[in-house]
Structures are given as C-alpha cells and as structure tokens.
Design a protein around this motif. Structure first.
Motif, PDB file in Angstrom:
ATOM      1  N   THR A 133      42.384  16.409  48.971  1.00 57.15           N
ATOM      2  CA  THR A 133      43.701  16.805  49.473  1.00 57.15           C
ATOM      3  C   THR A 133      44.757  16.012  48.694  1.00 57.15           C
ATOM      4  O   THR A 133      44.433  15.041  47.997  1.00 57.15           O
ATOM      5  CB  THR A 133      43.842  16.505  50.976  1.00 57.15           C
ATOM      6  OG1 THR A 133      43.948  15.088  51.174  1.00 57.15           O
ATOM      7  CG2 THR A 133      42.656  17.059  51.765  1.00 57.15           C
ATOM      8  N   ASP A 148      46.634  13.635  49.340  1.00 54.16           N
ATOM      9  CA  ASP A 148      46.960  12.291  49.817  1.00 54.16           C
ATOM     10  C   ASP A 148      47.051  11.349  48.617  1.00 54.16           C
ATOM     11  O   ASP A 148      46.184  11.366  47.738  1.00 54.16           O
ATOM     12  CB  ASP A 148      45.884  11.802  50.787  1.00 54.16           C
ATOM     13  CG  ASP A 148      46.197  10.436  51.353  1.00 54.16           C
ATOM     14  OD1 ASP A 148      47.110  10.320  52.184  1.00 54.16           O
ATOM     15  OD2 ASP A 148      45.517   9.461  50.931  1.00 54.16           O
ATOM     16  N   GLN A 149      48.095  10.522  48.582  1.00 54.21           N
ATOM     17  CA  GLN A 149      48.328   9.662  47.433  1.00 54.21           C
ATOM     18  C   GLN A 149      47.254   8.580  47.284  1.00 54.21           C
ATOM     19  O   GLN A 149      46.842   8.264  46.173  1.00 54.21           O
ATOM     20  CB  GLN A 149      49.705   8.996  47.550  1.00 54.21           C
ATOM     21  CG  GLN A 149      50.874   9.942  47.360  1.00 54.21           C
ATOM     22  CD  GLN A 149      51.082  10.317  45.902  1.00 54.21           C
ATOM     23  OE1 GLN A 149      50.920   9.492  45.005  1.00 54.21           O
ATOM     24  NE2 GLN A 149      51.420  11.576  45.649  1.00 54.21           N
ATOM     25  N   ALA A 159      47.592  17.104  53.552  1.00 54.42           N
ATOM     26  CA  ALA A 159      47.043  15.835  53.072  1.00 54.42           C
ATOM     27  C   ALA A 159      46.270  15.142  54.183  1.00 54.42           C
ATOM     28  O   ALA A 159      46.633  15.200  55.355  1.00 54.42           O
ATOM     29  CB  ALA A 159      48.166  14.939  52.572  1.00 54.42           C
ATOM     30  N   SER A 160      45.187  14.501  53.795  1.00 55.53           N
ATOM     31  CA  SER A 160      44.375  13.729  54.737  1.00 55.53           C
ATOM     32  C   SER A 160      44.216  12.311  54.201  1.00 55.53           C
ATOM     33  O   SER A 160      43.936  12.112  53.013  1.00 55.53           O
ATOM     34  CB  SER A 160      42.990  14.366  54.911  1.00 55.53           C
ATOM     35  OG  SER A 160      42.117  13.491  55.605  1.00 55.53           O
ATOM     36  N   ALA A 161      44.382  11.337  55.082  1.00 54.36           N
ATOM     37  CA  ALA A 161      44.225   9.943  54.687  1.00 54.36           C
ATOM     38  C   ALA A 161      42.787   9.475  54.800  1.00 54.36           C
ATOM     39  O   ALA A 161      42.514   8.276  54.686  1.00 54.36           O
ATOM     40  CB  ALA A 161      45.129   9.060  55.549  1.00 54.36           C
TER      41      ALA A 161
END
Length: 423
Positions: free
Chosen positions: A87, A89-90, A146-148
C-alpha cells in the motif's frame, strides 16, 4: 521435493558471483514520463485491471486483512516467506517508492534500496511486463488505502536467508528480459503470450522446479511445493494441454471454472475466482488462443494393462464407486457436466501423477464461485469414509474404467497426500 539443496555448490557460486552483484541500481530502468503513472482515472482503472490480471492481491493480502497490506505467509521448501505491504504507506509500504523503483522490482527483482528480492515474488515472469503496464500498476497502488502494517521478517534457513546466496541463484537462473512479439502470429496470439508468460505468471506453478527452486521446463507441469497439488502440463495433451479443445470451451473454463470438458479445483480455483473471471473476454480469448497453440511435447505413453492382482483391486474399487459415486458421475462415468464432471477421459484422473485425483477424493472441494457459475456444485470429502487401501482401490477403478488406462494408485500414495493442507 527432497531436501537436498546443493548448499556447497550454492555458496561456491555465490562467492564466485560476489563481483557480479554490484550492478548499478538503475540498470535496466528507463525513466518514464510522469504522465504514464499519474493518478488519472484512466491510469488507475488500467492499473486496477492489471492487478487483477497478475492476481497481486492473492499474495499481498492476508486472510481477513486489508487489501495489499501484506502478511500472507508463503511456505517453501527453504522456509517461510511473508508477502510485504504494497500500500502507499510511507514507512511500511511503497509510499516512498518512485515509478522507477517499482519498475525495478518487477523487471529486475530488486527493492528500492537495491536489495535483491526472493523469486517467490515472480519477477522471473514479471520481467516481461512492459514499462507502460508497470507504470499503470504503480498509479493504481498509490490510490489504495494506506496501511501502517509492519512487514514480517522472512523465516528462511541458512544459507537461503543470505543475499549472497540469492545473488548466486540469480546469476544461475535469472536475467532481465522483455516480451518480444512474434509478428507472424498476429496481435491476438501475441497478447495471449504476453499475459501467460508475463503478468499472468502461469509458469510459476505449471513448471517443475529443481533442487534450488528454479523452474526448469517452461509450462510442462510440476508438483507445487509444500501445498501438494500438481499443476498439470500445458504442453501435454495427456494433461492440461489444450490443443484439441475448442477456444470457447477454454474461455469458459478460465472465466467460470467449469466447461463441458473439465472443472477446476484446488489452487487453480482461486486463480479463476480472484483473477481470470475479472478479465475482458478478449484477453481471456487471447490467452486461450495462445495456450491452444502450444505444441504437444509429451512422449507417447503406453496404456496400462492390469494384471490379476490389479483386477482384484479394480473390482473392489467398482463396489466403492457404486456405493459413493455413481449417483453423480453415472455408471458410464460420463457425469452430468458441468455440475458433475465426466470421469471417462478426464485427464485429471488419468495423468501420470495421481496427486490431484487423490486430493479431490480425500479432501473434496468446489469449483470457484464466479459470475458465470455463482452456485458451484461441490465434491464432498471422503477421507473420513475411506481408508488408504479403499481410496486407492476406488482411484484405481477410476483410472482403469470407461476407456481410461492409467496406472494403479497405491495406499502409500493416498496416505502421502490425504492430509496435506489445502493452503
């Protein structure tokens, strides 16, 4: 797969390849225009379609987890790999990746930081994906929630957990490539070849693998490690070769999981449900045209002729068939397709490998639930009804009746595969 992995040879090859792994990170990476991966409606829609064609969600989504957030474990003969979060996510996903980084993973099997990826991620096939399709996939993945979720570490045994060993494997078995059209074959055939050989990564399952896990013979079939299903040869008309099939029947099988000639079960059912049923008819037809064109490479087999002892086993199997199977598949073995597939002439029954027939009888199963077949008929399991000898007798009867002439199944074979997990 026997656990002999040529470790000394692998380490020696890795040492010899130490210089070769110092490739520039941007080798084989041609920068594309930002317009190619911009989050436009067209780019995102195209990328979503390509993600279905590549069945990306199947590996990169854990059971019950968020889409593309990773976490699905993949058991291999070398240990366990866990699919990563892709995803946007950064910190834990690919949010910090550029389009060039993403292309580098697909085309060259390398992560953003230059780390070499394990080929459970099928970059030996994805290397043929075009840059334009890579950019569209990248555009789509940047739009998913986004997923962490943090990525789990792989659990591979030494030396397979070493980048040096992976470098040796790549030196032996991987070279970045591109799909090259065959003009004489026409646009439809080439589109099918591109999908089968590249994004569809059919060879990832439909190939045998050597002791180091490298596919060795194209689409000639092989036992899928650990999960215990046989992916039949697509180049043998005695297995899953489609040379004698009508194209509409191939399309029906790939898009719905059923056809007048066959029904898919096991791992292929998931492929149809999650990927192939969502593809355009034109693309599935192109795949069918390509698969049908593959030459029959199988050697001619002699029909098995049962002796007196086998005849006794067949007689016992016939009684079991009449008790458990005849109501659906008929006394003539012709079944009532597509609900109850025929057993007479069924190549899943008569292949040299009896693995899939054993798994179907012991564990049962369903074709995929698809738009074209929303309420599939299932095969009940018989592992709680039949012991190993009884199941072997039943299967031997199936493999030797109604014109079928395949070798008998032994109780030992049944015992080996009756309890293999489905996933």
């Amino acid at each position: 797969m026997k656990k002999r992995y040529l470790v000394p040879a692998l380490i020696a090859a890795g040492a010899a390849a130490a210089v070769a792994i110092a490739w520039p990170r941007d080798q084989f990476i041609a920068a594309s225009s930002p317009a190619a991966w911009a989050g436009t409606q067209d780019n995102v829609a195209r990328g979503a379609y390509l993600a279905k064609a590549g069945d990306c969600m199947a590996c990169h989504t854990a059971r019950g987890g968020q889409a593309y957030a990773g976490g699905r474990a993949i058991d291999t003969p070398f240990g366990k790999l866990t699919a990563p979060n892709i995803t946007p996510d950064q910190a834990n996903g690919i949010g910090a990746w550029s389009a060039d980084d993403f292309w580098g993973a697909l085309h060259n099997g390398k992560s953003r930081d230059g780390r070499m990826l394990y080929p459970a991620f099928p970059y030996p096939n994805y290397t043929r994906v075009s840059r334009a399709d890579s950019d569209a996939l990248y555009a789509f993945l940047r739009t998913v929630p986004a997923s962490a979720r943090a990525n789990d570490a792989h659990a591979l045994r030494f030396p397979y957990n070493q980048q040096l060993s992976l470098a040796a494997w790549r030196l032996l078995y991987f070279k970045p490539a591109a799909f090259v059209e065959t003009p004489a074959r026409g646009a439809e055939w080439n589109r099918g070849a591109y999908l089968v050989e590249g994004l569809g990564h059919c060879a990832a399952c439909h190939s045998s693998r050597n002791t180091l896990g490298a596919p060795s013979d194209g689409l000639a079939g092989g036992l899928i490690p650990v999960i215990g299903w046989y992916a039949p040869s697509l180049t043998s008309d005695a297995e899953a070769g489609l040379g004698s099939w009508e194209v509409p029947h191939i399309v029906q099988l790939l898009r719905t999981g059923i056809s007048p000639r066959a029904t898919v079960m096991g791992p292929m059912a998931e492929v149809v449900q999650e990927s192939l049923q969502h593809l355009a008819v034109a693309d599935v037809t192109a795949m069918a045209v390509y698969l049908k064109s593959l030459p029959d490479t199988a050697a001619r087999r002699e029909k098995f002729v049962p002796g007196p002892e086998t005849e006794q086993v067949i007689a016992a199997g016939k009684k079991l068939y009449e008790a458990h199977c005849v109501d659906c598949h008929g006394g003539d073995g012709k079944g009532l397709p597509p609900a109850y597939p025929p057993l007479a002439g069924n190549r899943a029954i008569t292949m040299d490998s009896s693995v899939n027939a054993i798994r179907s009888v012991m564990n049962g199963g369903f074709p995929p639930g698809t738009t074209g077949n929303p309420k599939p008929y299932g095969m009940p399991p018989f592992s709680h009804v039949l012991d190993d000898a009884e199941a072997a007798a039943l299967l031997t009867y199936l493999r030797s009746s109604w014109g079928n002439r395949a070798a008998p199944v032994t109780p030992g074979e049944v015992n080996k595969y009756r309890a293999v997990p489905l996933d």
